[in-house]
Each structure stands twice: as C-alpha cells, then as structure tokens.
Design an enzyme around this catalytic site. Structure first.
Site, PDB file in Angstrom:
ATOM      1  N   GLU A 182       9.530   0.991  10.858  1.00 19.76           N
ATOM      2  CA  GLU A 182      10.642   1.793  10.446  1.00 19.76           C
ATOM      3  C   GLU A 182      10.069   3.262  10.797  1.00 19.76           C
ATOM      4  OE1 GLU A 182      12.820   4.414   9.303  1.00 19.76           O
ATOM      5  OE2 GLU A 182      12.936   3.685   7.558  1.00 19.76           O
ATOM      6  N   LYS A 206       0.818  -1.380   0.221  1.00 21.09           N
ATOM      7  CA  LYS A 206      -0.133   0.056  -0.042  1.00 21.09           C
ATOM      8  C   LYS A 206       0.956   1.113  -0.075  1.00 21.09           C
ATOM      9  CE  LYS A 206      -1.868   2.698   3.055  1.00 21.09           C
ATOM     10  NZ  LYS A 206      -1.629   4.018   2.228  1.00 21.09           N
ATOM     11  N   CYS A 212      13.455  10.302   7.578  1.00 21.24           N
ATOM     12  CA  CYS A 212      13.170   9.685   8.763  1.00 21.24           C
ATOM     13  C   CYS A 212      14.527   9.940   9.716  1.00 21.24           C
ATOM     14  CB  CYS A 212      12.750   8.267   8.931  1.00 21.24           C
ATOM     15  SG  CYS A 212      13.497   7.342   7.695  1.00 21.24           S
TER      16      CYS A 212
HETATM   17  P1  NAI Z   1       1.502   8.160   8.262  1.00 22.43           P
HETATM   18  O1  NAI Z   1       2.474   7.140   9.340  1.00 22.43           O
HETATM   19  O2  NAI Z   1       0.207   8.578   8.736  1.00 22.43           O
HETATM   20  O3  NAI Z   1       1.493   7.500   6.959  1.00 22.43           O
HETATM   21  C1  NAI Z   1       2.544   6.211   6.515  1.00 22.43           C
HETATM   22  C2  NAI Z   1       1.695   5.196   5.851  1.00 22.43           C
HETATM   23  O4  NAI Z   1       0.929   4.487   6.857  1.00 22.43           O
HETATM   24  C3  NAI Z   1       0.654   5.627   4.714  1.00 22.43           C
HETATM   25  O5  NAI Z   1       0.849   4.924   3.606  1.00 22.43           O
HETATM   26  C4  NAI Z   1      -0.598   5.863   5.571  1.00 22.43           C
HETATM   27  O6  NAI Z   1      -1.695   5.712   4.559  1.00 22.43           O
HETATM   28  C5  NAI Z   1      -0.655   4.593   6.208  1.00 22.43           C
HETATM   29  N1  NAI Z   1      -1.347   4.663   7.442  1.00 22.43           N
HETATM   30  C6  NAI Z   1      -1.960   5.669   8.159  1.00 22.43           C
HETATM   31  N2  NAI Z   1      -2.694   5.492   9.066  1.00 22.43           N
HETATM   32  C7  NAI Z   1      -2.828   4.025   9.099  1.00 22.43           C
HETATM   33  C8  NAI Z   1      -3.265   2.930   9.963  1.00 22.43           C
HETATM   34  N3  NAI Z   1      -4.042   3.242  10.934  1.00 22.43           N
HETATM   35  N4  NAI Z   1      -3.144   1.702   9.625  1.00 22.43           N
HETATM   36  C9  NAI Z   1      -2.233   1.365   8.629  1.00 22.43           C
HETATM   37  N5  NAI Z   1      -1.574   2.234   7.903  1.00 22.43           N
HETATM   38  C10 NAI Z   1      -1.848   3.531   7.974  1.00 22.43           C
HETATM   39  O7  NAI Z   1       2.506   9.423   8.187  1.00 22.43           O
HETATM   40  P2  NAI Z   1       1.684  10.841   7.888  1.00 22.43           P
HETATM   41  O8  NAI Z   1       0.544  11.173   8.405  1.00 22.43           O
HETATM   42  O9  NAI Z   1       1.658  10.850   6.213  1.00 22.43           O
HETATM   43  O10 NAI Z   1       3.066  11.914   8.249  1.00 22.43           O
HETATM   44  C11 NAI Z   1       2.761  12.522   9.654  1.00 22.43           C
HETATM   45  C12 NAI Z   1       4.093  12.465  10.253  1.00 22.43           C
HETATM   46  O11 NAI Z   1       4.781  11.284  10.280  1.00 22.43           O
HETATM   47  C13 NAI Z   1       5.106  13.311   9.547  1.00 22.43           C
HETATM   48  O12 NAI Z   1       5.043  14.445   9.599  1.00 22.43           O
HETATM   49  C14 NAI Z   1       6.477  12.583   9.893  1.00 22.43           C
HETATM   50  O13 NAI Z   1       6.623  13.185  11.106  1.00 22.43           O
HETATM   51  C15 NAI Z   1       6.059  11.307  10.215  1.00 22.43           C
HETATM   52  N6  NAI Z   1       6.615  10.453   9.260  1.00 22.43           N
HETATM   53  C16 NAI Z   1       7.786   9.567   9.213  1.00 22.43           C
HETATM   54  C17 NAI Z   1       8.099   8.928   8.071  1.00 22.43           C
HETATM   55  C18 NAI Z   1       9.386   8.228   8.385  1.00 22.43           C
HETATM   56  O14 NAI Z   1       9.933   7.724   7.432  1.00 22.43           O
HETATM   57  N7  NAI Z   1       9.810   7.874   9.515  1.00 22.43           N
HETATM   58  C19 NAI Z   1       7.326   8.805   7.129  1.00 22.43           C
HETATM   59  C20 NAI Z   1       6.097   9.576   6.986  1.00 22.43           C
HETATM   60  C21 NAI Z   1       5.663  10.250   7.997  1.00 22.43           C
END
Ligand code: NAI
Ligand code: MG
Length: 492
Positions: free
Chosen positions: A270, A196, A304
């Site tokens: 991660e 996804k 990240c």
């Molecule tokens: P997110 O963690 O919500 O999104 C990452 C993935 O998880 C996306 O594919 C999303 O659709 C999916 N997702 C969201 N809720 C889910 C659930 N309940 N169950 C399963 N999958 C789910 O990240 P978001 O909201 O886009 O970004 C928010 C903050 O998160 C950013 O500002 C940043 O601080 C952090 N982040 C960190 C990342 C990293 O690589 N460590 C990557 C993306 C965001």
C-alpha cells in the site's frame, strides 16, 4: 496561539473565534525507553541501538527507542513460527475470534489513553485520533473477529489455510490504525506476525503489546520489533517469513519488491498517492469545501489517500476557491492535544523540510502560493500552514509527486472528459473524490478513474467492511473487507 488575526476585513465574520485552551487531560504516561515485544515478553533491546523519538508539536525529545538488529528480528520470527506451529495456526477459528473480540474491547476501554499517545507521537489533533483513528482501530478488530470462524466462506467453494508468519511494516501517519489493518486480518486467518512500527511513531504499538498481553494472546502470536529501515530490511530478508505486508513510500515499496523477488514470499503493497478531488459546478459546494479540507488539511496532508490535487470546473473555480480560502481561515492550527485544534504538526523535521522544499519548488515553477493566515502557526514544532498552490500545470512537480503535507495543488477543467484525463494523468492510483449532484455523471466519472477507491460526494471515508488499496504505483492487494482476508490465506 489561537488568536484571530484576519488578513482581510471580509474574513472577520468567518475567522476562527478565539477560544480558551481546551487541553485533553487523560493521563497517558510516555515510557522513557521502548524496546521490543518478542515471544510475549517486553524486552529492553540493546543499549547501543537506542535512538531518540521527538514530539512533533514541540520538537522536544519524547522517548528513547531501541532498534532491533538481524539477530533480534530472528528471535521474533522464531517466536512467531513456534506460536504458529504450536497454537495459533491450528486453533479453531471460533477460539481465535474470542481473542480478537477481547483485544477490540480492551482497545475501546483504553482508547482515550491511546489517542493521547498517538497525538503526541504523530502530531495529529486529538479530535482526529479520538474520533477517527481509535474507533476505526477497534472496528477493524471487531470486524475481523467476526470472520475468524467463517473462513470457509472467504473464498467461495475453497478450503483455506493460513500462510504462516507475516512480516508487517507500517508507516507513521496512522500508526495504530495501520497496525490494526495489518494485525486483525492476519490473526483472524490464523497467521502469526512480526510487526515493525515506523521509527518516529512506536508509542501506541508498544501500548498495544500491553493490551495483547492483557487479552492473554498466546506468546509469540504477535511480536513487535522497533527500529528504522535496517530493521525493516532484516525482516524482509528473513527466510522464515512467508509474507510481507507493507504500507509506506513507493520508493521503499520498490526496494522490498526487488528484495523479495524469487524468494517465494507473498507481498501486499500500500504505497503513495496523488488523489484527485474533482468538483463539478453542480456540486453542493459547501459540502465539497468541507470534503476538500478533510481530504488534505485535517491530517496535515499526511495521508496516502489525501486529495492533494483539486480539480475544479472552470466556471466555478474563482467562487469555489474563495469559499475554500474563507473556510481555511477558520481552521485552528496548533497543539494537537487541544480539543479545538483542526490542524496539528507534521510528524518529523524531515517531513517539515520535505514539505517546505516542495512549496519552494512550486513557487519556482510558477505557482502562486497562498497560506491561511487567520491562525498563526506556532513557532516551535513542525507546523506548516494549510497551503494552496494555484496557477500550476499538469507537468509541475507539485502536481506529479506525493508531497505528503497540507499542500493542495489547484487545477481547472471544462468537461468531464478533461477532468478524467487530468485525474488519471499520474503514476499513482489510490483514491479520488467526485463531487456532483448528478448521479449519472458521478458514476460515469467514478468508473473512468484509475483509482482503487473513489468516494462519491465524500472524502477519507473508511469502513472495515470496505476494501482499500491502490493501482499502479500506489501498490497492490487490498486491506479491509473480505478482500482483506485473501492475502493471508492459501487455497488448500
Ligand atoms: P518509508 O517508506 O521510508 O517508511 C515506511 C516504513 O518502512 C517505516 O516503518 C520504515 O522504517 C520502513 N522502511 C524504510 N526503509 C525500509 C527498507 N529498506 N526495508 C524495509 N522497511 C523499510 O517512508 P518515510 O521515509 O517515513 O516517508 C517518506 C515519504 O514517503 C513521505 O513523505 C511520503 O511521501 C511517503 N509515505 C507514504 C505513506 C503512505 O501511507 N503511502 C506513509 C509514509 C510515507
Ligand atoms: Mg524512508
């Protein structure tokens, strides 16, 4: 857009020279509508589930994307299970390897198109997608292709077999690279996948689906379902999934960990980070400046493992900040598809607001906010100028929380012990950089850091043969290298 407007006369010589626009011209048409890739077929998805994906550099709509519901996720998982049972799980490793090599070569052939789509979808400069993301994507497939027929050596003395069906959920900051990190080891080890992509960056994953079909990968070995959190949750909850691999926020990582507790599903996580960049007085300072910039500004800080905390030895702090500011003034901010652009757009309006909110919080808690001004940020689109926050404390929100934007919090230290203590004073533990010309100090500090990755006199360096992953709230499990195989293998 790229006009030089020095804010201070000493910057005149160093500011970015005005250059003519140099747009990347490789045609890469964006489909009007994206559906899913299930059982080897591109399916349109349900009309009522469509949502709009926007182009970060302009804020204009880019395409319509369908969101998969639980029933569509179920079809994808069923296709993956059947492909696992019928062909992929039992295929000799050498045969699986051939598919991976073919995918890697096809990615190389189409890499410019992929880079253009990635830059439009994500907002990061073409220089990054073309020179960093895409070569690494191909390299990951090549690397794990080589492992496919050598799995007897993956865990010394043990016979191994694949786990089964893997659900893989990835973020928007490195859309195709995160897909490659997840898919390549899973496929090499004989697992099948439901992937996804993030809801704001589905384009390159769907082009990858085309490439998988061109490589004649058997139907159902890789399935791709688009959608946001609800689609991800349906995948996490599906009883037919044996393993979840997640990259994203610590918050969603916690939700998934809770949701899978007691289910028997395997997990790798991660998550976020708050990387420290430790610069000692004896470091090669210009190199360190470049590394600090690379670590936080070249991807708009949306990494990240970004070095979002700068720790400078007190004696050189003023001089180092001066060099850093001068270098920032030479960065070109703007059109991600311009080959001269250094700093592109944030991925979404949510990220833009989030980063602006953090800068405001920093200001309210007493930080001095400095932003590069030689290159004005475009008015349209989701841009934030490279930002330094000085005068901050270890306890400030901007020092503790992951901002995920081009915002660098600056602290100082007097002794190596103080540097280590400050660097480790975080709930995260993903990546850090240490800058010093003295090897003994380098090793001492690197070993004392609670960090999955430590770069020595470097930043954001990646190699498919080198494992990557975090400690503490940055997650668990490793991707890359031999360790990247283990989460996808059962010991028989
Ligand atoms: P997110 O963690 O919500 O999104 C990452 C993935 O998880 C996306 O594919 C999303 O659709 C999916 N997702 C969201 N809720 C889910 C659930 N309940 N169950 C399963 N999958 C789910 O990240 P978001 O909201 O886009 O970004 C928010 C903050 O998160 C950013 O500002 C940043 O601080 C952090 N982040 C960190 C990342 C990293 O690589 N460590 C990557 C993306 C965001
Ligand atoms: Mg979210």
């Amino acid at each position: 857009m790229n006009q030089q407007k020095p804010s201070d006369p000493t910057l005149k010589l160093r500011g970015a020279l005005p250059l003519a626009p140099a747009p990347e011209r490789c045609p890469a048409p964006v489909p009007e509508r994206l559906g899913h890739f299930i059982g080897g077929e591109v399916v349109p998805g349900r009309d009522e589930s469509l949502f709009t994906s926007y182009e970060p550099a302009t804020g204009e709509p880019l395409c319509q994307v369908a969101a998969a519901d639980a029933e569509e996720v179920d079809r994808a998982v069923t296709a993956a299970r059947s492909a696992f049972d019928r062909v992929w799980g039992g295929m000799p490793g050498a045969e699986r390897g051939k598919y991976l090599y073919r995918i890697a070569r096809r990615i190389q052939e189409r890499s410019r198109e992929l880079a253009v789509l990635e830059s439009r979808d994500n907002g990061k400069p073409i220089r990054e997608t073309r020179d960093v993301d895409l070569p690494l994507v191909a390299a990951h497939f090549f690397y794990y292709a080589g492992w496919a027929d050598k799995l007897d050596y993956a865990i010394p003395g043990q016979r191994v077999r694949p786990v089964g069906v893997a659900g893989q959920i990835i973020p928007w900051n490195f859309p195709l690279l995160m897909a490659a990190w997840k898919l390549a080891p899973a496929l090499a080890t004989g697992n099948t996948v439901v992937l996804k992509p993030a809801e704001t960056t589905p384009l390159t994953a769907m082009m990858l689906a085309e490439i998988l079909a061109e490589a004649e990968l058997p139907p159902g070995v890789v399935n791709i379902v688009n959608g946001a959190g609800a689609t991800g949750a349906a995948l996490v909850d599906h009883p037919g999934v044996d393993k979840i691999a997640f990259t994203g926020s610590t918050e969603v990582g916690r939700i998934i960990t809770r949701a899978t507790a007691g289910s028997g599903k395997r997990l790798t996580m991660e998550l976020g980070g708050k990387g420290a960049n430790i610069v000692f007085a004896d470091a090669a300072l210009d190199q360190a400046v470049e590394g600090v910039i690379d670590g936080i500004f070249f991807n708009q800080g949306q990494v990240c493992c970004a070095g979002s905390r700068l720790l400078i030895e007190e004696g050189i702090a003023a001089a180092f900040l001066d060099r850093l500011k001068r270098r920032i003034e030479t960065l070109r901010i703007g059109d991600p598809l311009d080959k001269n652009t250094d700093v592109g757009a944030l991925n979404s309006v949510e990220q833009l607001q989030r980063v602006q909110r953090y800068i405001e919080i920093g200001r309210r808690q007493g930080a001095a906010v400095w932003q590069g001004s030689a290159c004005p940020t475009p008015e349209q689109g989701y841009f934030v100028a490279p930002t330094l926050l000085t005068g901050v404390q270890q306890t400030d929100t901007v020092v503790r929380e992951e901002i995920f934007g081009p915002v660098l919090s600056v602290l100082t230290f007097r002794t190596p012990d103080e540097a280590i203590r400050k660097a480790n004073d975080t709930e995260y533990g993903l990546a850090a950089s240490v800058w010093t010309e003295k090897a003994s100090k380098l090793f001492e500090v690197a070993h004392a850091l609670n960090s999955g990755v430590v770069w020595a006199n470097g930043a954001n360096l990646f190699d498919p043969a080198s494992p990557f992953g975090g400690m503490r709230h940055s997650g668990f499990g490793r991707e890359g290298g031999i360790a990247g195989l283990w989460p996808y293998l059962e010991i028989q």
